[in-house]
Write a protein that holds these residues in place. Structure first.
Motif, PDB file in Angstrom:
ATOM      1  N   THR A 184       7.744   5.269  15.580  1.00 58.33           N
ATOM      2  CA  THR A 184       7.795   4.176  14.609  1.00 58.33           C
ATOM      3  C   THR A 184       6.403   3.586  14.406  1.00 58.33           C
ATOM      4  OG1 THR A 184      10.059   3.625  15.256  1.00 58.33           O
ATOM      5  CG2 THR A 184       8.827   1.946  14.052  1.00 58.33           C
ATOM      6  N   PRO A 185       5.835   3.713  13.220  1.00 53.82           N
ATOM      7  CA  PRO A 185       4.515   3.130  12.954  1.00 53.82           C
ATOM      8  C   PRO A 185       4.529   1.611  13.106  1.00 53.82           C
ATOM      9  CG  PRO A 185       5.109   4.725  11.263  1.00 53.82           C
ATOM     10  CD  PRO A 185       6.348   4.462  12.055  1.00 53.82           C
ATOM     11  N   ALA A 186       3.402   1.078  13.544  1.00 55.57           N
ATOM     12  CA  ALA A 186       3.251  -0.373  13.601  1.00 55.57           C
ATOM     13  C   ALA A 186       2.879  -0.935  12.243  1.00 55.57           C
ATOM     14  CB  ALA A 186       2.184  -0.743  14.628  1.00 55.57           C
ATOM     15  N   GLY A 187       2.250  -0.106  11.424  1.00 60.51           N
ATOM     16  CA  GLY A 187       1.818  -0.563  10.105  1.00 60.51           C
ATOM     17  C   GLY A 187       1.028   0.539   9.424  1.00 60.51           C
ATOM     18  N   SER A 188       0.150   0.131   8.519  1.00 55.46           N
ATOM     19  CA  SER A 188      -0.669   1.103   7.800  1.00 55.46           C
ATOM     20  C   SER A 188      -2.118   0.637   7.788  1.00 55.46           C
ATOM     21  CB  SER A 188      -0.171   1.260   6.359  1.00 55.46           C
ATOM     22  OG  SER A 188      -0.588   0.162   5.553  1.00 55.46           O
ATOM     23  N   GLU A 189      -2.986   1.495   7.248  1.00 65.79           N
ATOM     24  CA  GLU A 189      -4.399   1.122   7.120  1.00 65.79           C
ATOM     25  C   GLU A 189      -4.625   0.147   5.969  1.00 65.79           C
ATOM     26  OE1 GLU A 189      -6.769   1.674   9.077  1.00 65.79           O
ATOM     27  OE2 GLU A 189      -6.361   3.482  10.241  1.00 65.79           O
ATOM     28  N   GLY A 190      -3.570  -0.177   5.237  1.00 68.81           N
ATOM     29  CA  GLY A 190      -3.652  -1.212   4.214  1.00 68.81           C
ATOM     30  C   GLY A 190      -4.325  -0.762   2.929  1.00 68.81           C
ATOM     31  N   PRO A 232       0.830  -1.209   0.000  1.00 66.54           N
ATOM     32  CA  PRO A 232       0.000   0.000   0.000  1.00 66.54           C
ATOM     33  C   PRO A 232       0.864   1.259   0.000  1.00 66.54           C
ATOM     34  CG  PRO A 232      -0.665  -1.546   1.734  1.00 66.54           C
ATOM     35  CD  PRO A 232       0.654  -2.016   1.213  1.00 66.54           C
ATOM     36  N   ALA A 233       0.451   2.272  -0.739  1.00 67.11           N
ATOM     37  CA  ALA A 233       1.155   3.557  -0.774  1.00 67.11           C
ATOM     38  C   ALA A 233       0.132   4.687  -0.705  1.00 67.11           C
ATOM     39  CB  ALA A 233       2.003   3.667  -2.030  1.00 67.11           C
ATOM     40  N   LEU A 234       0.608   5.873  -0.365  1.00 67.43           N
ATOM     41  CA  LEU A 234      -0.294   7.005  -0.101  1.00 67.43           C
ATOM     42  C   LEU A 234      -1.394   6.540   0.850  1.00 67.43           C
ATOM     43  CD1 LEU A 234      -0.602   8.634  -3.654  1.00 67.43           C
ATOM     44  CD2 LEU A 234       1.044   9.138  -1.835  1.00 67.43           C
ATOM     45  N   VAL A 235      -0.961   6.077   2.029  1.00 63.71           N
ATOM     46  CA  VAL A 235      -1.868   5.402   2.955  1.00 63.71           C
ATOM     47  C   VAL A 235      -1.641   5.925   4.376  1.00 63.71           C
ATOM     48  CG1 VAL A 235      -0.204   3.506   3.326  1.00 63.71           C
ATOM     49  CG2 VAL A 235      -2.644   3.099   3.707  1.00 63.71           C
ATOM     50  N   PRO A 236      -2.702   6.061   5.177  1.00 60.64           N
ATOM     51  CA  PRO A 236      -2.518   6.441   6.575  1.00 60.64           C
ATOM     52  C   PRO A 236      -1.703   5.388   7.332  1.00 60.64           C
ATOM     53  CG  PRO A 236      -4.813   6.724   5.908  1.00 60.64           C
ATOM     54  CD  PRO A 236      -4.128   5.968   4.811  1.00 60.64           C
ATOM     55  N   GLU A 243       3.938  19.359   4.685  1.00 66.50           N
ATOM     56  CA  GLU A 243       2.525  19.173   4.364  1.00 66.50           C
ATOM     57  C   GLU A 243       1.724  19.181   5.662  1.00 66.50           C
ATOM     58  OE1 GLU A 243       0.966  19.052   1.589  1.00 66.50           O
ATOM     59  OE2 GLU A 243       2.293  18.333  -0.010  1.00 66.50           O
ATOM     60  N   ASP A 244       0.400  19.070   5.526  1.00 63.10           N
ATOM     61  CA  ASP A 244      -0.468  19.008   6.697  1.00 63.10           C
ATOM     62  C   ASP A 244      -0.533  17.590   7.253  1.00 63.10           C
ATOM     63  OD1 ASP A 244      -0.999  21.667   6.502  1.00 63.10           O
ATOM     64  OD2 ASP A 244      -3.048  21.459   5.762  1.00 63.10           O
ATOM     65  N   LEU A 245      -0.496  17.510   8.572  1.00 63.42           N
ATOM     66  CA  LEU A 245      -0.609  16.246   9.307  1.00 63.42           C
ATOM     67  C   LEU A 245      -1.992  16.171   9.931  1.00 63.42           C
ATOM     68  CD1 LEU A 245       1.146  13.829  10.640  1.00 63.42           C
ATOM     69  CD2 LEU A 245       1.255  15.356  12.622  1.00 63.42           C
ATOM     70  N   LEU A 246      -2.602  14.992   9.928  1.00 66.24           N
ATOM     71  CA  LEU A 246      -3.926  14.787  10.521  1.00 66.24           C
ATOM     72  C   LEU A 246      -3.857  13.646  11.532  1.00 66.24           C
ATOM     73  CD1 LEU A 246      -7.043  15.287  10.550  1.00 66.24           C
ATOM     74  CD2 LEU A 246      -7.194  13.510   8.775  1.00 66.24           C
ATOM     75  N   PHE A 247      -4.275  13.921  12.776  1.00 63.67           N
ATOM     76  CA  PHE A 247      -4.368  12.869  13.785  1.00 63.67           C
ATOM     77  C   PHE A 247      -5.653  12.066  13.561  1.00 63.67           C
ATOM     78  CE2 PHE A 247      -1.354  15.692  15.729  1.00 63.67           C
ATOM     79  CZ  PHE A 247      -0.566  14.888  16.550  1.00 63.67           C
ATOM     80  N   THR A 248      -5.555  10.740  13.736  1.00 65.04           N
ATOM     81  CA  THR A 248      -6.722   9.866  13.647  1.00 65.04           C
ATOM     82  C   THR A 248      -6.796   9.034  14.928  1.00 65.04           C
ATOM     83  OG1 THR A 248      -5.628   7.911  12.682  1.00 65.04           O
ATOM     84  CG2 THR A 248      -6.282   9.681  11.161  1.00 65.04           C
ATOM     85  N   HIS A 249      -7.871   8.269  15.082  1.00 67.14           N
ATOM     86  CA  HIS A 249      -8.019   7.432  16.268  1.00 67.14           C
ATOM     87  C   HIS A 249      -6.934   6.357  16.340  1.00 67.14           C
ATOM     88  CE1 HIS A 249     -11.765   9.158  17.649  1.00 67.14           C
ATOM     89  NE2 HIS A 249     -12.271   9.066  16.429  1.00 67.14           N
ATOM     90  N   ARG A 250      -6.453   5.923  15.171  1.00 62.66           N
ATOM     91  CA  ARG A 250      -5.489   4.817  15.129  1.00 62.66           C
ATOM     92  C   ARG A 250      -4.065   5.250  14.787  1.00 62.66           C
ATOM     93  NH1 ARG A 250      -6.807  -0.319  13.714  1.00 62.66           N
ATOM     94  NH2 ARG A 250      -5.688  -0.170  11.726  1.00 62.66           N
ATOM     95  N   GLY A 251      -3.898   6.523  14.368  1.00 62.89           N
ATOM     96  CA  GLY A 251      -2.563   6.946  13.986  1.00 62.89           C
ATOM     97  C   GLY A 251      -2.553   8.292  13.308  1.00 62.89           C
ATOM     98  N   LEU A 252      -1.842   8.370  12.191  1.00 66.16           N
ATOM     99  CA  LEU A 252      -1.642   9.627  11.490  1.00 66.16           C
ATOM    100  C   LEU A 252      -2.026   9.520  10.028  1.00 66.16           C
ATOM    101  CD1 LEU A 252       1.854  10.585  12.949  1.00 66.16           C
ATOM    102  CD2 LEU A 252      -0.351  11.635  13.542  1.00 66.16           C
ATOM    103  N   SER A 253      -2.584  10.609   9.507  1.00 63.66           N
ATOM    104  CA  SER A 253      -2.962  10.682   8.102  1.00 63.66           C
ATOM    105  C   SER A 253      -2.703  12.103   7.623  1.00 63.66           C
ATOM    106  CB  SER A 253      -4.430  10.261   7.924  1.00 63.66           C
ATOM    107  OG  SER A 253      -4.763  10.183   6.551  1.00 63.66           O
ATOM    108  N   GLY A 254      -3.440  12.520   6.599  1.00 64.67           N
ATOM    109  CA  GLY A 254      -3.217  13.828   6.013  1.00 64.67           C
ATOM    110  C   GLY A 254      -2.148  13.749   4.936  1.00 64.67           C
ATOM    111  N   PRO A 255      -2.039  14.796   4.113  1.00 67.11           N
ATOM    112  CA  PRO A 255      -1.078  14.775   3.004  1.00 67.11           C
ATOM    113  C   PRO A 255       0.350  14.448   3.427  1.00 67.11           C
ATOM    114  CG  PRO A 255      -2.564  16.644   2.779  1.00 67.11           C
ATOM    115  CD  PRO A 255      -2.862  16.016   4.102  1.00 67.11           C
ATOM    116  N   ALA A 256       0.792  14.944   4.593  1.00 67.36           N
ATOM    117  CA  ALA A 256       2.166  14.678   5.035  1.00 67.36           C
ATOM    118  C   ALA A 256       2.419  13.187   5.175  1.00 67.36           C
ATOM    119  CB  ALA A 256       2.436  15.388   6.361  1.00 67.36           C
ATOM    120  N   VAL A 257       1.508  12.503   5.834  1.00 65.85           N
ATOM    121  CA  VAL A 257       1.690  11.070   6.087  1.00 65.85           C
ATOM    122  C   VAL A 257       1.446  10.247   4.826  1.00 65.85           C
ATOM    123  CG1 VAL A 257       0.760   9.105   7.371  1.00 65.85           C
ATOM    124  CG2 VAL A 257       1.290  11.239   8.548  1.00 65.85           C
TER     125      VAL A 257
END
Length: 437
Positions: free
Chosen positions: A365-371, A198-202, A265-279
């Motif tokens: 260190t991320p554990a993974g991604s949203e897949g 997966p790419a361009l993924v939270p 870029e902008d960072l967005l906090f989520t319930h499970r981690g990080l998203s937004g254009p930066a991430v």
């Protein structure tokens, strides 16, 4: 059995455009897709407005905005069909568009404008369009005329074609029909496939480690984010003989995968981690097990600000920090250390220095991604060493072409992946030839 010059499998951005261009060149084209809805990924892209290209793209330096084992591969196609070419197509069709920022171009009205344009291009080329219609099997057979022929078993019966174009995309967003069909087809014909991911993924984090930040879900702020390269990058694979014969210059393979990369870029906090254009941007470069470094206040001298505040303010450190960061983030941040839970004037220089350093370089260190369910694109795919950069034809399998996301070419967020779809489709369509009559 119905006969065609070309069968294009996949009615997404690359497949639709390739079929339309080939049809308008006089070829008899069949476009086929198993999904119920045509080009659904275009429809949902860019918040429903379709970020269809990017003006900042530099075809002379594709490694700036594309990654893969050999990002220079896409130079030829991108140079021959540029963002200006697709813009001219939209303007000729009367489709209004606008530039948002950083060269990103969007439709004014709806992404459906692009879908309908591509369908009209196919209609103008007399393209036969079967959808929904699954392909059950593909075979390469020797034709009586001595040329190459592909036989396809489809839900609407068997067909034959002189050429086969695979534009099936990647594994991203399976709920709209994404599958690994293109990768399986490549392997069937002996082509190497770079392991998809997966790419361009939270990105996600361990739930206990993320607990202090989970309540910040929905909060966004501009940051500088950097991916740390693995400690030991694998040695580049040797280029096969003839690798540069079609104009692609030699470049160390794998370089873009293992070079540190940073984005503002902008960072967005989520319930499970990080998203937004930066991430989303950094996720394409992030390697499992490696940390990210985030500057929460890029371009600011945090230490100097806190030192000045210590001399002039009687506020709590969290209140003072809220002049620089969103209040919720400032409160959550200072709650992590008792030394930060006091008035700024009473906070030690050592504690202020530690706070400034952590804000400047938050390492996690991320554990993974949203897949694939949340990934905008798929990195990896058909190895570019197996294809001609001029035509997208398989080097060892005449008449077989791979275009778009199914190929190991992945662009940045911001219209770069659509431009690769248009450019690779156009390069392929211009190289296709009619079969024996």
């Amino acid at each position: 059995m119905q006969q065609f010059d070309v069968v294009v499998i996949g009615a997404g951005a690359a497949g639709l455009f390739c079929a339309g261009v080939a049809g308008q060149r006089g070829l008899k084209v069949l476009l086929i897709d198993h999904a119920v809805k045509v080009a659904e990924k275009i429809r949902i892209s860019g918040g429903g407005r379709c970020n269809f290209t990017n003006r900042d793209l530099d075809p002379r330096a594709p490694h700036k905005h594309y990654l893969g084992e050999n990002p220079e591969f896409c130079r030829s196609a991108l140079a021959r069909y540029t963002p200006a070419d697709f813009i001219n197509l939209l303007q000729g069709a009367g489709i209004p568009w606008h530039e948002k920022h950083k060269g990103q171009l969007f439709c004014d009205r709806s992404a459906d404008d692009v879908v309908q344009l591509l369908l009209r291009e196919c209609a103008a080329g007399g393209v036969t369009h079967w959808q929904p219609c699954a392909v059950r099997a593909v075979r390469h057979v020797a034709s009586l005329a001595g040329g190459t022929t592909y036989e396809l078993d489809t839900e609407r019966g068997p067909v034959q074609s002189h050429s086969l174009v695979v534009a099936t995309g990647g594994l991203s967003i399976p709920k709209i029909g994404a599958t690994d069909f293109g990768h399986r087809l490549a392997r069937q014909f002996g082509l190497r496939v770079v392991t998809p991911r997966p790419a361009l993924v939270p990105l996600t984090f361990d739930s206990s480690a993320w607990a202090p930040y989970a309540e910040l879900a929905g909060l966004a702020l501009p940051v500088k984010i950097e991916a740390e390269p693995p400690a030991a990058a694998p040695a580049p694979a040797p280029a096969p003989a003839g690798d540069t014969a079609d104009g692609a210059p030699k470049r160390p393979r794998g370089k873009s995968q293992h070079t540190g990369m940073a984005f503002l870029e902008d960072l967005l906090f989520t319930h499970r981690g990080l998203s937004g254009p930066a991430v989303l941007q950094i996720s394409s470069y992030w390697q499992e097990g490696t940390p990210l470094h985030i500057d929460l206040l890029p371009g600011q001298d945090i230490a100097a600000h806190l030192a000045e505040a210590k001399q002039q303010s009687r506020k709590l450190l969290s209140k003072e920090l809220a002049h620089l960061l969103p209040t919720r983030l400032a409160e959550t941040w200072t709650a992590q250390d008792p030394a930060w839970q006091r008035p700024v004037a009473e906070t030690s220089d050592k504690a202020l220095s530690a706070l400034a350093e952590r804000l400047r370089r938050w390492t996690l260190t991320p554990a993974g991604s949203e897949g694939y369910a949340k990934a905008e694109v798929t990195a990896g795919g058909v190895d570019t060493r197996e294809l001609s950069s001029q035509t997208l034809e398989a080097r060892a399998q005449a008449g077989l072409y791979f275009i778009g996301e199914v190929v190991d070419v992945t662009g940045w967020l911001g219209g770069y992946n659509f431009q690769w779809a248009w450019a690779s489709a156009h390069a392929c369509a211009m190289a296709l030839t009619p079969g024996p009559r």
